[in-house]
Scaffold this motif. Structure first.
Motif, short mmCIF file in Angstrom:
data_model
loop_
_atom_site.label_atom_id
_atom_site.label_comp_id
_atom_site.label_asym_id
_atom_site.label_seq_id
_atom_site.Cartn_x
_atom_site.Cartn_y
_atom_site.Cartn_z
N LEU A 129 -31.00 15.58 9.97
CA LEU A 129 -31.97 15.26 10.99
C LEU A 129 -32.73 16.53 11.41
N SER A 130 -33.96 16.35 11.83
CA SER A 130 -34.76 17.50 12.26
C SER A 130 -34.90 17.57 13.77
N LEU A 131 -35.04 16.40 14.41
CA LEU A 131 -35.38 16.38 15.83
C LEU A 131 -34.86 15.10 16.47
N ALA A 132 -34.34 15.21 17.69
CA ALA A 132 -33.93 14.02 18.44
C ALA A 132 -34.35 14.19 19.89
N LEU A 133 -34.75 13.08 20.48
CA LEU A 133 -35.17 13.05 21.88
C LEU A 133 -34.30 12.05 22.64
N ALA A 134 -33.79 12.47 23.79
CA ALA A 134 -33.05 11.58 24.67
C ALA A 134 -33.75 11.54 26.02
N GLU A 135 -34.22 10.38 26.40
CA GLU A 135 -35.01 10.21 27.62
C GLU A 135 -34.33 9.16 28.49
N PHE A 136 -33.96 9.53 29.73
CA PHE A 136 -33.16 8.62 30.57
C PHE A 136 -33.58 8.81 32.03
N HIS A 137 -34.42 7.88 32.51
CA HIS A 137 -34.98 7.98 33.85
C HIS A 137 -34.42 6.86 34.73
N LYS A 138 -34.42 7.12 36.05
CA LYS A 138 -34.02 6.09 37.02
C LYS A 138 -34.74 6.31 38.34
N SER A 149 -38.00 8.42 39.56
CA SER A 149 -39.11 7.77 38.84
C SER A 149 -39.29 6.33 39.30
N GLY A 150 -40.15 5.60 38.59
CA GLY A 150 -40.50 4.25 39.04
C GLY A 150 -39.48 3.19 38.71
N SER A 151 -38.66 3.42 37.68
CA SER A 151 -37.68 2.42 37.28
C SER A 151 -36.68 3.05 36.31
N ARG A 152 -35.67 2.30 35.97
CA ARG A 152 -34.74 2.73 34.93
C ARG A 152 -35.41 2.59 33.57
N TYR A 153 -35.32 3.65 32.76
CA TYR A 153 -35.92 3.60 31.43
C TYR A 153 -35.11 4.52 30.52
N GLU A 154 -34.62 3.96 29.44
CA GLU A 154 -33.74 4.71 28.52
C GLU A 154 -34.33 4.59 27.12
N ARG A 155 -34.65 5.74 26.52
CA ARG A 155 -35.32 5.73 25.22
C ARG A 155 -34.85 6.92 24.39
N PHE A 156 -34.78 6.71 23.07
CA PHE A 156 -34.36 7.78 22.17
C PHE A 156 -35.26 7.80 20.94
N GLU A 157 -35.42 8.98 20.37
CA GLU A 157 -36.08 9.13 19.08
C GLU A 157 -35.16 9.91 18.16
N HIS A 160 -35.49 11.68 14.30
CA HIS A 160 -36.41 12.01 13.21
C HIS A 160 -35.67 12.71 12.06
N GLY A 161 -35.97 12.22 10.84
CA GLY A 161 -35.39 12.82 9.64
C GLY A 161 -36.46 13.04 8.59
N LYS A 162 -36.05 13.11 7.34
CA LYS A 162 -36.97 13.38 6.24
C LYS A 162 -37.72 12.10 5.85
N GLY A 163 -38.97 12.02 6.25
CA GLY A 163 -39.78 10.85 5.91
C GLY A 163 -39.35 9.58 6.62
N ILE A 164 -38.65 9.73 7.75
CA ILE A 164 -38.19 8.54 8.48
C ILE A 164 -38.01 8.88 9.94
N SER A 165 -38.32 7.92 10.81
CA SER A 165 -38.14 8.09 12.24
C SER A 165 -37.67 6.77 12.85
N ALA A 166 -36.87 6.89 13.89
CA ALA A 166 -36.42 5.71 14.63
C ALA A 166 -36.75 5.91 16.10
N TYR A 167 -37.31 4.86 16.71
CA TYR A 167 -37.67 4.88 18.12
C TYR A 167 -36.86 3.76 18.80
N LEU A 168 -35.96 4.15 19.72
CA LEU A 168 -35.04 3.20 20.32
C LEU A 168 -35.37 2.97 21.78
N ARG A 169 -35.45 1.72 22.16
CA ARG A 169 -35.46 1.32 23.58
C ARG A 169 -34.06 0.79 23.83
#
Length: 324
Positions: free
Chosen positions: A147-156, A229-237, A239-248
């Protein structure tokens, strides 16, 4: 079939919402005993799951002495957790706890080291790692290599509430997102962060977090969290070689492959339900813990692994000192 004989310390709302029904639904487990200081709560839970009166306790030491148990779920707040867990470990019991693993990394390591000495299985409830959408997305991206990059986003929206248990929200809640970054990318090598408060002041916790972490795999993780923030929101990305996943999380994931377009998977497609106990991974973490006990394997989110997540949390938290 051999059954794992399970006792519980704690009969609160989280335990009743996810952990008791998960154990009760497993053919490889038998709920034998329950302990809780509140007798009304204790008896209501014990009645629901058919636990006999002789195995209802208000003193966990009596339960350890009198009930024949293989494993204990200690589902209580982090304050006061460690001494109880240490006694369970010294009694030779496999132990499951909720996150966080104690109030700080020293407590997490004390529990991890005692578990190693006693040679018992341990598990911390980092349920996101076991959710079907996350596991599916991680598997598909990792199929193509590092994997090259990962994002963890968790707001409430926690305005006017303050932190849980009077502790840093990084330790009690955002630790889920930090743990997923470790799961995806390895161990941290370098950490930079901005940790501060905006809109209101909390005791013992800030409410805005942005961290950049370089891991030993060569990958980079990003943590973003606003707790006003305005609401609960949980999201992840992921990223790998020629592929990405975006999770809600945990409802759905979009997977994009180079030259192939996108694929969308949902919690219902993967699990047949939208029940959060199942889609968020609570049921699967219990299944995994029991399987590790029965087959002498090391649980994925064991105490040692959890102590490393707690250390990374504290490294991020430490950057609060650098902001005026």
């Amino acid at each position: 079939m051999r059954k794992v004989r399970v006792g519980f310390i704690g009969a609160g709302s989280i335990a009743n919402a996810v952990h008791y029904p998960s154990i009760a639904g497993m053919p490889e487990a038998e709920l034998v005993a329950i302990c809780d200081l509140d007798e009304g709560r204790l008896n209501a839970t014990a009645d629901k799951y058919g636990v006999p009166k002789e195995h209802r306790y208000t003193d966990y030491r009596c339960m350890l002495e009198r009930a024949e148990l293989d494993a204990i779920y200690v589902i209580i707040p982090p304050m006061g957790l460690t001494p109880i867990v240490l006694e369970c470990l010294r009694a030779g019991k496999h132990v499951f706890i909720e996150k966080p693993p104690g109030c700080h990394s020293e407590e997490a390591w004390a529990m991890a080291e005692e578990a190693e000495r006693q040679k018992v299985k341990t598990c911390v409830g980092f349920n996101r790692r076991y959710s079907a959408v996350y596991r599916y997305a991680k598997e598909k991206v990792c199929e193509r290599g590092m994997l090259s990059l990962a994002l963890a986003e968790f707001h409430k929206d926690m305005l006017g509430q303050g932190p849980y248990y009077g502790m840093s929200i990084l330790r009690t809640d955002l630790i889920h997102a930090v743990d997923l970054l470790r799961d995806l990318l390895g161990e941290p090598v370098e950490v930079a962060a901005q940790v501060f408060s905006r809109y209101e002041r909390w005791t013992n916790s800030h409410n805005q977090f942005a961290a950049l972490v370089r891991f030993d795999s060569g990958g980079v993780g990003v943590l973003l969290a606003a707790r006003t923030s305005g609401s609960r929101y949980e999201r992840f990305e992921i990223h790998g070689k020629g592929i990405s996943a975006y999770l809600r999380a945990p409802e759905a994931a979009e997977i994009h492959r180079q030259g192939e377009g996108g694929e969308t998977v949902t919690d219902r497609q993967l699990t047949g339900t939208t029940d959060p106990r199942i889609t968020y991974g609570y049921q699967e973490e219990t299944r995994h813990f029991l399987a590790c006990i029965l087959h002498n394997q090391t649980p994925l989110t064991n105490f040692t692994d959890a102590a490393k997540t707690m250390e990374l949390v504290e490294r991020i938290e430490g950057f609060a000192a650098y902001r005026p």
